[in-house]
Write a protein that holds these residues in place. Sequence first.
Motif, PDB file in Angstrom:
ATOM      1  N   GLY A 154       9.322   0.898 -16.194  1.00 46.09           N
ATOM      2  CA  GLY A 154      10.161   0.863 -14.916  1.00 46.09           C
ATOM      3  C   GLY A 154       9.003   1.748 -13.861  1.00 46.09           C
ATOM      4  O   GLY A 154       9.704   2.256 -12.926  1.00 46.09           O
ATOM      5  N   ASP A 155       7.841   1.757 -14.150  1.00 43.18           N
ATOM      6  CA  ASP A 155       6.940   2.591 -13.167  1.00 43.18           C
ATOM      7  C   ASP A 155       5.915   1.770 -12.344  1.00 43.18           C
ATOM      8  O   ASP A 155       5.252   2.049 -11.580  1.00 43.18           O
ATOM      9  N   TYR A 156       6.593   0.144 -12.332  1.00 39.81           N
ATOM     10  CA  TYR A 156       5.550  -0.593 -11.451  1.00 39.81           C
ATOM     11  C   TYR A 156       6.296  -0.804 -10.328  1.00 39.81           C
ATOM     12  O   TYR A 156       7.402  -1.152 -10.150  1.00 39.81           O
ATOM     13  N   PRO A 157       5.731  -0.809  -9.149  1.00 33.39           N
ATOM     14  CA  PRO A 157       6.277  -0.767  -7.841  1.00 33.39           C
ATOM     15  C   PRO A 157       7.244  -1.954  -7.586  1.00 33.39           C
ATOM     16  O   PRO A 157       6.600  -3.283  -7.811  1.00 33.39           O
ATOM     17  N   ARG A 158       8.338  -1.670  -7.260  1.00 36.07           N
ATOM     18  CA  ARG A 158       9.294  -2.703  -6.967  1.00 36.07           C
ATOM     19  C   ARG A 158       8.877  -3.897  -5.843  1.00 36.07           C
ATOM     20  O   ARG A 158       9.214  -5.274  -6.182  1.00 36.07           O
ATOM     21  N   LEU A 159       8.211  -3.460  -4.815  1.00 31.74           N
ATOM     22  CA  LEU A 159       7.892  -4.400  -3.942  1.00 31.74           C
ATOM     23  C   LEU A 159       6.769  -5.423  -4.565  1.00 31.74           C
ATOM     24  O   LEU A 159       6.488  -6.387  -3.741  1.00 31.74           O
ATOM     25  N   LEU A 160       5.948  -4.977  -5.665  1.00 29.88           N
ATOM     26  CA  LEU A 160       5.212  -5.984  -6.412  1.00 29.88           C
ATOM     27  C   LEU A 160       5.781  -6.866  -7.277  1.00 29.88           C
ATOM     28  O   LEU A 160       5.348  -7.820  -7.760  1.00 29.88           O
ATOM     29  N   TRP A 161       7.260  -6.879  -7.330  1.00 29.77           N
ATOM     30  CA  TRP A 161       8.177  -8.025  -7.810  1.00 29.77           C
ATOM     31  C   TRP A 161       8.127  -9.095  -7.028  1.00 29.77           C
ATOM     32  O   TRP A 161       8.419 -10.544  -7.401  1.00 29.77           O
ATOM     33  N   VAL A 162       7.878  -9.074  -5.685  1.00 26.27           N
ATOM     34  CA  VAL A 162       8.228  -9.937  -4.856  1.00 26.27           C
ATOM     35  C   VAL A 162       6.849 -10.955  -4.851  1.00 26.27           C
ATOM     36  O   VAL A 162       5.574 -10.546  -4.575  1.00 26.27           O
ATOM     37  N   MET A 163       6.822 -12.237  -5.150  1.00 24.22           N
ATOM     38  CA  MET A 163       5.933 -13.254  -4.921  1.00 24.22           C
ATOM     39  C   MET A 163       5.706 -13.870  -3.774  1.00 24.22           C
ATOM     40  O   MET A 163       6.622 -13.781  -2.898  1.00 24.22           O
ATOM     41  N   PRO A 164       4.479 -14.444  -3.504  1.00 23.12           N
ATOM     42  CA  PRO A 164       4.035 -14.808  -2.119  1.00 23.12           C
ATOM     43  C   PRO A 164       5.234 -15.847  -1.710  1.00 23.12           C
ATOM     44  O   PRO A 164       5.612 -15.848  -0.312  1.00 23.12           O
ATOM     45  N   LEU A 165       5.963 -16.726  -2.353  1.00 25.04           N
ATOM     46  CA  LEU A 165       6.875 -17.803  -2.042  1.00 25.04           C
ATOM     47  C   LEU A 165       8.164 -17.233  -1.720  1.00 25.04           C
ATOM     48  O   LEU A 165       9.090 -17.788  -0.903  1.00 25.04           O
ATOM     49  N   ASP A 166       8.291 -16.177  -2.232  1.00 23.19           N
ATOM     50  CA  ASP A 166       9.802 -15.460  -2.028  1.00 23.19           C
ATOM     51  C   ASP A 166       9.470 -14.871  -0.546  1.00 23.19           C
ATOM     52  O   ASP A 166      10.530 -15.010   0.142  1.00 23.19           O
ATOM     53  N   TRP A 167       8.616 -14.275  -0.102  1.00 11.66           N
ATOM     54  CA  TRP A 167       8.311 -13.763   1.063  1.00 11.66           C
ATOM     55  C   TRP A 167       8.401 -14.930   2.435  1.00 11.66           C
ATOM     56  O   TRP A 167       8.994 -14.835   3.213  1.00 11.66           O
ATOM     57  N   VAL A 173      -1.518  -2.486  -0.377  1.00 12.26           N
ATOM     58  CA  VAL A 173      -1.738  -0.960  -0.482  1.00 12.26           C
ATOM     59  C   VAL A 173      -1.181  -0.745  -1.902  1.00 12.26           C
ATOM     60  O   VAL A 173      -1.699   0.237  -2.515  1.00 12.26           O
ATOM     61  N   LEU A 174      -0.027  -1.109  -2.254  1.00  8.49           N
ATOM     62  CA  LEU A 174       0.430  -0.748  -3.633  1.00  8.49           C
ATOM     63  C   LEU A 174      -0.467  -1.277  -4.806  1.00  8.49           C
ATOM     64  O   LEU A 174      -0.656  -0.508  -5.878  1.00  8.49           O
ATOM     65  N   ALA A 175      -1.176  -2.499  -4.470  1.00 14.51           N
ATOM     66  CA  ALA A 175      -1.890  -3.215  -5.523  1.00 14.51           C
ATOM     67  C   ALA A 175      -3.190  -2.147  -5.925  1.00 14.51           C
ATOM     68  O   ALA A 175      -3.572  -1.881  -6.906  1.00 14.51           O
ATOM     69  N   LEU A 176      -3.769  -1.629  -4.546  1.00 15.14           N
ATOM     70  CA  LEU A 176      -5.005  -0.882  -4.801  1.00 15.14           C
ATOM     71  C   LEU A 176      -4.521   0.644  -5.601  1.00 15.14           C
ATOM     72  O   LEU A 176      -5.572   1.181  -6.243  1.00 15.14           O
ATOM     73  N   GLY A 177      -3.465   0.946  -5.451  1.00 16.78           N
ATOM     74  CA  GLY A 177      -2.972   2.125  -5.854  1.00 16.78           C
ATOM     75  C   GLY A 177      -2.413   2.049  -7.675  1.00 16.78           C
ATOM     76  O   GLY A 177      -1.967   3.008  -8.072  1.00 16.78           O
ATOM     77  N   THR A 178      -2.431   0.820  -8.222  1.00 17.75           N
ATOM     78  CA  THR A 178      -2.094   0.450  -9.432  1.00 17.75           C
ATOM     79  C   THR A 178      -3.312   0.358 -10.569  1.00 17.75           C
ATOM     80  O   THR A 178      -4.029  -0.076 -10.005  1.00 17.75           O
ATOM     81  N   SER A 179      -3.072   0.824 -11.382  1.00 20.59           N
ATOM     82  CA  SER A 179      -4.375   0.879 -12.514  1.00 20.59           C
ATOM     83  C   SER A 179      -3.653   1.010 -13.929  1.00 20.59           C
ATOM     84  O   SER A 179      -2.207   1.136 -14.043  1.00 20.59           O
TER      85      SER A 179
END
Length: 291
Positions: free
Chosen positions: A238-251, A222-228
């Motif tokens: 500092g405007d990039y969504p923080r949850l997009l800092w998390v990479m797949p292997l982090d999850w 959802v966040l990715a679809l809202g970024t441009s």
Amino acid sequence: MREALIRYCTLFGSLALVSVAAVPILAVRSSSLGVPAPVGLGATSPVLALGAVLLAFALFAAVAAFVARILNIAVALFVAGWGFSVVALACGNVQSFLWSGGAPATQAIETLVSSVPVAVVVIVLFLGSGGLKELHGSDHPLARPTLGTLRAPQSLLFLAFGFIAVAASWGLLSSMRTGQVLGAVFVGCWVAGTVARLALPSAQPVLLFVGPVLCGGLVQLVLALGTSGDLADALVAGDYPRLLWVMPLDWVGGSLAGTAFGLGFAKMFFENSLAEKSSGSKEWGPAGSGS
């Protein structure tokens, strides 16, 4: 004394084994920036990188199956999570991801896809080990993990606790450094695991380990679809969504290890009501004292 020695050797030996096994996985995740790619599709050889991750799932699951036999399922999944956390810590962070031209939608999709092997590994280990040995109400219909009980509404509800993990992780994210991001996810999943065990103490929390990865991927999509625009500039500003800092292997690593830790932590709230099978019960720790 001998039994305690076996348990601790099993725990620390398995942690060392999955740590060493992480080295060849990192070797095939090289990227154009010279660091292991944080996303498999960003590696120089994406097919090899993704294949190595699948191999890691198989290898870590095999080690975890042995640990579950000697210790318990919670410690076993913590060990598997430790292995993926070692890989995640050595990979690049969101900066290297964006500077190499990575797309947030790709990152989110890889996170969502990662929930599938996580689910397979967790389900197989729970079914093979019999799940948690001590639940509040051992005669509850969902106290024993089966493919049938996994379809029960209460079992499926464990997936929703992933949103608690995502929210807690978001609140803890303060730096885009890989260690801090992984730590935030670990603690977030710890919180979710504790809350879930307190809320649903009589059901096997099989899908609880899948929830953070699945929910994290959905939120990221959802966040990715809202970024441009220029995402690298947004990150610096500092405007990039923080949850997009998390990479797949982090999850993956944070979910497996953090959730297991949370389940063990929650056990202290049931100590007075659980009927211990023996004074040296080993459900939550290698020496029976909790993990």
